[in-house]
Enzyme design. Structure first.
Site, PDB file in Angstrom:
ATOM      1  N   HIS A  84       0.824  -1.216   0.000  1.00 13.45           N
ATOM      2  CA  HIS A  84       0.000   0.000   0.000  1.00 13.45           C
ATOM      3  C   HIS A  84       0.854   1.262   0.000  1.00 13.45           C
ATOM      4  CE1 HIS A  84       0.263  -0.362   4.538  1.00 13.45           C
ATOM      5  NE2 HIS A  84       0.315   0.956   4.442  1.00 13.45           N
ATOM      6  N   ASP A 220       1.292  -7.794   1.972  1.00 14.79           N
ATOM      7  CA  ASP A 220       1.367  -6.345   1.792  1.00 14.79           C
ATOM      8  C   ASP A 220       2.828  -5.895   1.671  1.00 14.79           C
ATOM      9  OD1 ASP A 220       0.936  -3.645   1.743  1.00 14.79           O
ATOM     10  OD2 ASP A 220      -0.353  -3.584   3.504  1.00 14.79           O
ATOM     11  N   SER A 656       4.039   1.790   8.580  1.00 15.64           N
ATOM     12  CA  SER A 656       3.787   0.938   7.421  1.00 15.64           C
ATOM     13  C   SER A 656       5.086   0.729   6.661  1.00 15.64           C
ATOM     14  CB  SER A 656       2.753   1.583   6.501  1.00 15.64           C
ATOM     15  OG  SER A 656       1.492   1.609   7.102  1.00 15.64           O
TER      16      SER A 656
END
Length: 721
Positions: A84, A220, A656
């Site tokens: 992402h 991810d 992240s």
């Protein structure tokens, strides 16, 4: 005297609830935590983690594109981050005919790696406490305006001096609500190229359904490479650039991890507010989050419906949908977590004890601190309607793309209509807007945007106090009696800001009178009306109270630092490099529901549903699973592919892509999310429920090698088998 000391000690101790593994610690000050980390299992030293003079693990960690974290996993500049985090770059290279989002992308050699203009990778060279220098000239009597000006001036001088004669970028950042300041020297690389990303059926498996939820099975991750000049320093993109040779890269633990193993995260967490008063927590939980959740939920539903109708819209709005959804679901979980944990009640109890502690101090100290909470309550009460107005405007009216785009022309209009503006300024603005137009309309769908406009304006009308309505909305109400469908049908039929052909024609033939056409445009008139109202009526009132709250929070933070001496306070996250540590462990989500600490490829197949886009499994992945073709990537304990795991590390947005490391500092996974029950950790950390979610690095390499066919990349990695 002895009795008073005992009372003070008891009160201070009562302010310290047991919160194992809470905290986002500055690596420069790691000595204050290293014994605790080593007692929990860490096998390396503080100097191994952070050192200025010698290569350390900090040199393998970078802030990726300003909002995520990435880690170097080879001595050839290979970066690993989240899918992402790299989604926008993958999307920018995708078309309907060459859809890297759906099919994935893997460069089979360095020549196939794709440039990503505007993408950055920033490494910390050093950090330094400059509190004394920044606050020089500031006293208790200095006004807030003067204080800000002095701090800005002193910070700019420090930044300039530290950057002189170097290619480094330097900034000063505030900590502890503006009581402490650190200077950061960074090295920023701008030639960053896409190396690979899995298909969305892996990289975003589960989509919104699984976002912020455990158990998770999302791969991810994505990979990029940093390029540098021949001198190994940052350089603008050039075909002559070479892969960056880092001071340090991470070795990869191929043995896997076990329950209760020590783990830690090294990255750039974005923002937390752990030291808010009960009034601040109440504003988040019961005022701001509900408005934002309602408005974003409406936008998401419309985006999803239009994406399901069209592959082109799915490419256009995939990254937008993800961006809107991420915060939406986080805020929903945050509200739930704060309520379940009785966050407001716990803060109130803390504040009662804090007041008692203040009362045990000298008269001068008590006078300084006693009124803080009362003043905070008064200002939070005052800001509440303005907080609603801000959220309704930002998440509602100003979320409409046509409105935001039209507002971007205000500078051109104002300069064009102002006598004496140099023609070259006008020419420059027109050229900039013309260049941006192609990119804007490439990712714009008028049907989706108009549907969102109709929905959010109706929501704002229903929820916002009419006294705070913009005049532009009052005009709509007067003309259309709340019929926003009719109103926006008319606006979008006429405005050039939703029509690429009209916009290009205007810019290509811009003349000295073209600004008049823009001012007559109904989309521009609506946009300027809304933004003018926001700037002139909403923002000043909101900023007035928010500024006072900021000042009081600074004093409240200083009071805690001064009075509670036997507590180690970590600074709130502010997008600077931090360390957080815990262990690999599951958790009890609620009565009767306890979660295991890892998931497997088997779980992906259990979730598979060809009728649901988010649960479609790529055919090749299913084929590998059926054949049990796992190679060296299966866990030795059960011969299965472990996809994700959870740990009690305190993380937030910005983490992240952060590396999750083992006791020796080797890579075991890539952080990408938190569990639903623990999303309130930005405000209140609960060690029993807060867990970070990571992709198992062996699953990452399994996808790179077995599914992506890019196993050659492993040759440049350090694999510990």
């Amino acid at each position: 005297m002895f009795k008073r000391i005992l009372v003070t000690f008891a009160l201070a101790a009562s302010l310290l609830p047991a919160r194992a593994d809470e905290g986002m610690w500055l690596p420069l000050l790691l000595e204050q935590n290293i014994e605790s980390m080593q007692a929990k299992g860490l096998k390396i030293s503080a100097a191994d983690i952070y050192s200025i003079n010698n290569g350390s693990l900090k040199d393998a960690i970078c802030q990726f594109n300003g909002g995520c974290t990435a880690e170097l996993i080879s001595n050839e500049g290979l970066l690993l981050t989240n899918h992402h985090c790299g989604y926008g770059q993958v999307q920018s290279h995708s078309t309907v005919d060459n859809n890297y989002i759906e099919n994935g992308f893997w460069a089979m050699n360095k020549g196939e790696e794709k440039p990503c203009p505007g993408t950055t990778a920033a490494f910390i060279i050093r950090m330094e406490d400059v509190t004394k220098q920044v606050l020089e000239g500031v006293s208790a009597l200095t006004s807030e305006k003067d204080r800000e000006e002095i701090i800005a001036r002193n910070s700019a001088a420090l930044e300039k001096k530290a950057a002189e004669g170097t290619h480094y970028k330097v900034f000063v950042r505030a900590f502890y609500s503006g009581n402490v300041y650190y200077l950061y020297v960074t090295e920023v690389f701008t030639d960053v190229r896409l190396v690979g990303a899995p298909p969305i059926g892996i990289g975003n498996f589960g989509g919104d359904y699984d976002n912020w939820v455990w158990p998770r099975h999302t791969g991810d991750f994505s990979m990029f490479r940093i390029y540098a000049g021949k001198d190994n320093k940052p350089a603008a993109y050039s075909a002559d650039n070479v892969p960056y040779k880092p001071r340090r890269h991470l070795a990869i633990n191929m043995k896997g991890v076990n329950e209760n193993d020590f783990s830690w995260v090294y990255g750039f967490p974005g923002r937390t507010t752990e030291y808010l008063s009960s009034y601040g927590v109440n504003l988040i939980q019961n005022v701001s989050d509900p408005v934002k959740v309602e408005l974003r939920g409406s936008r998401l539903q419309i985006m999803q419906e239009e994406m399901d109708k069209s592959a082109a819209v799915r490419i256009q709005y995939g990254p937008k949908h993800n961006g809107v959804s991420n915060s939406w679901k986080k805020w929903k979980g945050e509200m739930l977590g704060l309520r379940v944990n009785d966050a407001v009640g716990k803060k109130e109890a803390y504040e009662k004890t804090f007041v008692s502690l203040v009362g045990s101090k000298s008269a001068a100290e008590a006078t300084t601190y006693m009124s803080l909470l009362g003043e905070l309550k008064k200002n939070y009460d005052a800001i509440t309607p303005w907080q609603k107005a801000v959220d309704y405007m930002n998440e509602g009216c100003l979320s409409v793309e046509m409105i935001r785009y039209a507002e971007g022309f205000r500078a051109l209009v104002e300069k064009s209509k102002t006598p004496g503006t140099p023609p070259e300024e006008i020419t420059k603005l027109v050229a900039s807007l013309r260049k941006a137009a192609d990119g804007w309309f490439k990712d714009y769908d008028v049907t989706t945007d108009k549907r969102i406009a109709v929905k959010v304006f109706g929501t704002v009308q229903a929820g916002l106090d009419i006294k705070l309505w913009p005049e532009a909305m009052s005009m709509v109400e007067a003309k259309m009696l709340g019929n926003y469908q009719q109103y926006f049908d008319g606006i979008y039929a006429k405005t050039m800001f939703a029509d690429k052909a009209k916009m290009i024609k205007l810019l290509d033939k811009w003349s000295s009178s073209s600004w008049k056409k823009v001012e007559k445009d109904p989309g521009y008139a609506l946009a300027t009306g809304l933004y003018t109202h926001y700037r002139n009526n909403v923002a000043p009132e909101y900023n007035k109270y928010n500024g006072e709250i900021t000042r009081l929070n600074r004093l409240y933070m200083q009071a805690q630092l001064d009075l509670v001496k036997n507590r180690k306070f970590y600074p709130d996250a502010n997008s600077t490099l931090r360390i957080t540590y815990g262990k690999i462990e599951g958790y009890n989500a609620k009565d009767g529901l306890t979660y295991n600490w890892f998931t497997t490829l088997d779980g992906i197949m259990e979730k598979e549903d060809p009728a649901v886009y988010e649960y479609r499994v790529p055919a090749k992945l299913k084929e590998l699973w059926l054949k049990k073709d796992y190679g060296m990537y299966a866990d030795k304990s059960d011969n299965r592919i472990h996809t994700c795991f959870i740990a009690s590390n305190h993380t937030t947005g910005g983490n992240s892509g952060s590396p999750v490391l083992d006791a020796q500092g080797n890579l075991i996974g890539t952080n990408f999310d938190r569990v639903w029950e623990g999303t309130m950790s930005d405000v209140m950390f609960d060690p029993n429920r807060c867990r970070n979610i990571a992709v198992d690095v062996r699953y990452t390499l399994f996808i790179v090698d077995k599914l992506g066919g890019a196993g050659y990349l492993l040759n440049e990695m350090t694999l510990l088998k």
